[in-house]
Write a protein that holds these residues in place. Sequence first.
Motif, PDB file in Angstrom:
ATOM      1  N   SER A 116       0.927 -20.327   0.096  1.00 29.64           N
ATOM      2  CA  SER A 116       1.851 -19.283  -0.411  1.00 29.64           C
ATOM      3  C   SER A 116       0.840 -18.058  -0.512  1.00 29.64           C
ATOM      4  O   SER A 116      -0.119 -17.984  -0.357  1.00 29.64           O
ATOM      5  CB  SER A 116       2.459 -19.638  -1.722  1.00 29.64           C
ATOM      6  N   GLU A 117       1.770 -17.070  -0.356  1.00 29.65           N
ATOM      7  CA  GLU A 117       0.901 -15.454  -0.245  1.00 29.65           C
ATOM      8  C   GLU A 117       1.843 -14.453  -0.800  1.00 29.65           C
ATOM      9  O   GLU A 117       3.158 -14.616  -0.829  1.00 29.65           O
ATOM     10  CB  GLU A 117       0.859 -15.420   1.161  1.00 29.65           C
ATOM     11  N   ILE A 118       1.080 -13.502  -1.226  1.00 37.20           N
ATOM     12  CA  ILE A 118       1.820 -12.122  -1.725  1.00 37.20           C
ATOM     13  C   ILE A 118       0.964 -10.925  -1.152  1.00 37.20           C
ATOM     14  O   ILE A 118      -0.211 -11.080  -1.055  1.00 37.20           O
ATOM     15  CB  ILE A 118       1.945 -12.123  -3.461  1.00 37.20           C
ATOM     16  N   VAL A 119       1.813  -9.993  -0.611  1.00 35.85           N
ATOM     17  CA  VAL A 119       1.109  -8.858   0.067  1.00 35.85           C
ATOM     18  C   VAL A 119       1.747  -7.539  -0.783  1.00 35.85           C
ATOM     19  O   VAL A 119       2.766  -7.364  -0.518  1.00 35.85           O
ATOM     20  CB  VAL A 119       1.197  -8.826   1.637  1.00 35.85           C
ATOM     21  N   ILE A 120       0.839  -6.703  -1.134  1.00 38.42           N
ATOM     22  CA  ILE A 120       1.322  -5.455  -1.420  1.00 38.42           C
ATOM     23  C   ILE A 120       0.843  -4.248  -0.794  1.00 38.42           C
ATOM     24  O   ILE A 120      -0.509  -4.209  -0.722  1.00 38.42           O
ATOM     25  CB  ILE A 120       0.942  -5.280  -3.250  1.00 38.42           C
ATOM     26  N   PRO A 121       1.601  -3.823  -0.172  1.00 30.46           N
ATOM     27  CA  PRO A 121       1.253  -2.446   0.650  1.00 30.46           C
ATOM     28  C   PRO A 121       0.611  -1.405  -0.110  1.00 30.46           C
ATOM     29  O   PRO A 121       1.223  -1.241  -1.327  1.00 30.46           O
ATOM     30  CB  PRO A 121       2.347  -1.734   1.352  1.00 30.46           C
ATOM     31  N   ILE A 122      -0.314  -0.865   0.284  1.00 35.11           N
ATOM     32  CA  ILE A 122      -0.919   0.729  -0.416  1.00 35.11           C
ATOM     33  C   ILE A 122      -0.564   1.471   0.301  1.00 35.11           C
ATOM     34  O   ILE A 122      -0.991   1.883   1.561  1.00 35.11           O
ATOM     35  CB  ILE A 122      -2.311   0.363  -0.512  1.00 35.11           C
ATOM     36  N   ILE A 123       0.380   2.494  -0.084  1.00 37.11           N
ATOM     37  CA  ILE A 123       1.091   3.647   0.689  1.00 37.11           C
ATOM     38  C   ILE A 123       0.644   4.860  -0.042  1.00 37.11           C
ATOM     39  O   ILE A 123       0.969   5.161  -1.390  1.00 37.11           O
ATOM     40  CB  ILE A 123       2.445   3.634   0.652  1.00 37.11           C
ATOM     41  N   VAL A 124      -0.212   5.657   0.563  1.00 36.76           N
ATOM     42  CA  VAL A 124      -0.771   6.980  -0.212  1.00 36.76           C
ATOM     43  C   VAL A 124      -0.293   8.106   0.675  1.00 36.76           C
ATOM     44  O   VAL A 124      -0.404   7.944   1.848  1.00 36.76           O
ATOM     45  CB  VAL A 124      -2.435   6.857  -0.068  1.00 36.76           C
ATOM     46  N   ASP A 126       2.528   9.031   1.294  1.00 36.46           N
ATOM     47  CA  ASP A 126       3.546   8.653   2.657  1.00 36.46           C
ATOM     48  C   ASP A 126       3.302   7.781   3.749  1.00 36.46           C
ATOM     49  O   ASP A 126       3.731   7.691   4.646  1.00 36.46           O
ATOM     50  CB  ASP A 126       4.575   9.486   2.887  1.00 36.46           C
ATOM     51  N   GLU A 127       1.575   7.451   3.748  1.00 32.06           N
ATOM     52  CA  GLU A 127       1.157   6.950   4.825  1.00 32.06           C
ATOM     53  C   GLU A 127       0.639   5.507   4.316  1.00 32.06           C
ATOM     54  O   GLU A 127       0.206   5.382   3.199  1.00 32.06           O
ATOM     55  CB  GLU A 127      -0.128   7.526   5.366  1.00 32.06           C
ATOM     56  N   VAL A 128       0.639   4.347   5.253  1.00 28.72           N
ATOM     57  CA  VAL A 128       0.103   3.162   4.764  1.00 28.72           C
ATOM     58  C   VAL A 128      -1.214   3.106   4.903  1.00 28.72           C
ATOM     59  O   VAL A 128      -1.998   3.162   6.016  1.00 28.72           O
ATOM     60  CB  VAL A 128       0.852   2.046   5.650  1.00 28.72           C
ATOM     61  N   PHE A 129      -1.910   2.902   3.763  1.00 29.15           N
ATOM     62  CA  PHE A 129      -3.304   2.870   3.547  1.00 29.15           C
ATOM     63  C   PHE A 129      -4.120   1.560   3.986  1.00 29.15           C
ATOM     64  O   PHE A 129      -4.962   1.446   4.530  1.00 29.15           O
ATOM     65  CB  PHE A 129      -3.968   3.327   2.211  1.00 29.15           C
ATOM     66  N   GLY A 130      -3.299   0.422   3.533  1.00 34.74           N
ATOM     67  CA  GLY A 130      -3.547  -0.841   3.862  1.00 34.74           C
ATOM     68  C   GLY A 130      -2.765  -1.881   2.902  1.00 34.74           C
ATOM     69  O   GLY A 130      -1.720  -1.341   2.464  1.00 34.74           O
ATOM     70  N   VAL A 131      -3.503  -3.169   2.784  1.00 33.77           N
ATOM     71  CA  VAL A 131      -2.591  -3.925   1.838  1.00 33.77           C
ATOM     72  C   VAL A 131      -3.525  -4.672   0.821  1.00 33.77           C
ATOM     73  O   VAL A 131      -4.746  -4.821   1.365  1.00 33.77           O
ATOM     74  CB  VAL A 131      -1.728  -4.827   2.566  1.00 33.77           C
ATOM     75  N   LEU A 132      -2.897  -5.256  -0.076  1.00 31.90           N
ATOM     76  CA  LEU A 132      -3.696  -6.245  -1.109  1.00 31.90           C
ATOM     77  C   LEU A 132      -2.988  -7.469  -0.604  1.00 31.90           C
ATOM     78  O   LEU A 132      -1.614  -7.645  -0.684  1.00 31.90           O
ATOM     79  CB  LEU A 132      -3.665  -5.740  -2.543  1.00 31.90           C
ATOM     80  N   ASP A 133      -3.801  -8.410  -0.337  1.00 35.15           N
ATOM     81  CA  ASP A 133      -3.298  -9.809   0.219  1.00 35.15           C
ATOM     82  C   ASP A 133      -3.887 -10.931  -0.581  1.00 35.15           C
ATOM     83  O   ASP A 133      -5.079 -10.906  -0.933  1.00 35.15           O
ATOM     84  CB  ASP A 133      -3.856  -9.975   1.628  1.00 35.15           C
ATOM     85  N   ILE A 134      -3.155 -11.591  -1.147  1.00 33.73           N
ATOM     86  CA  ILE A 134      -3.621 -12.629  -2.074  1.00 33.73           C
ATOM     87  C   ILE A 134      -2.868 -13.999  -1.418  1.00 33.73           C
ATOM     88  O   ILE A 134      -1.831 -14.215  -1.140  1.00 33.73           O
ATOM     89  CB  ILE A 134      -3.194 -12.802  -3.556  1.00 33.73           C
TER      90      ILE A 134
END
Length: 167
Positions: A116-124, A126-134
Amino acid sequence: MAFKLDAIEKMNTEDKYRYMNMLLTAQLSSEEDLLANLSNASAIVNVAFDRINWVGFYLMKNRELVLGPFQGRPACNRIKYGCGVCGTAVKERRVIRVENVHEFEGHIACDSASNSEIVIPIIVNDEVFGVLDIDSPEFNRFLELEEGYLIKFVDKLKESIIVNSLK
């Protein structure tokens, strides 16, 4: 900065997540360097979360995600925009929680032990900076409780990224 982690093992789940966010706030208040903060942020989540096998960041560079600081086994170096759970979260600009990654069309199996997985986008700005992925070896590991606290965690990171980019 010294992290006080002894008490975390005795905490209930929600107290661990609250403490995780407090530790991040302390980290961000004492350090401006992005790499140091992301490295310790992944370590903080790794300590606070039980039953996970990978936590880390992918950072957006030239319309693809590139591996950043993480805790766990070696991972995929690059993920194309729109591919896998991380790339889909970026494309759709939303949190994605996957109960069973083997049923997610286009899942990229960096570690075959993940279920299983959860991904939280990091939007700074209004631009996607990256993601936190677990990732977790358990099916259906991530619930609304985890999602809520991880969104707060990423929001704290975003504030720091914005503030430090202005310096």
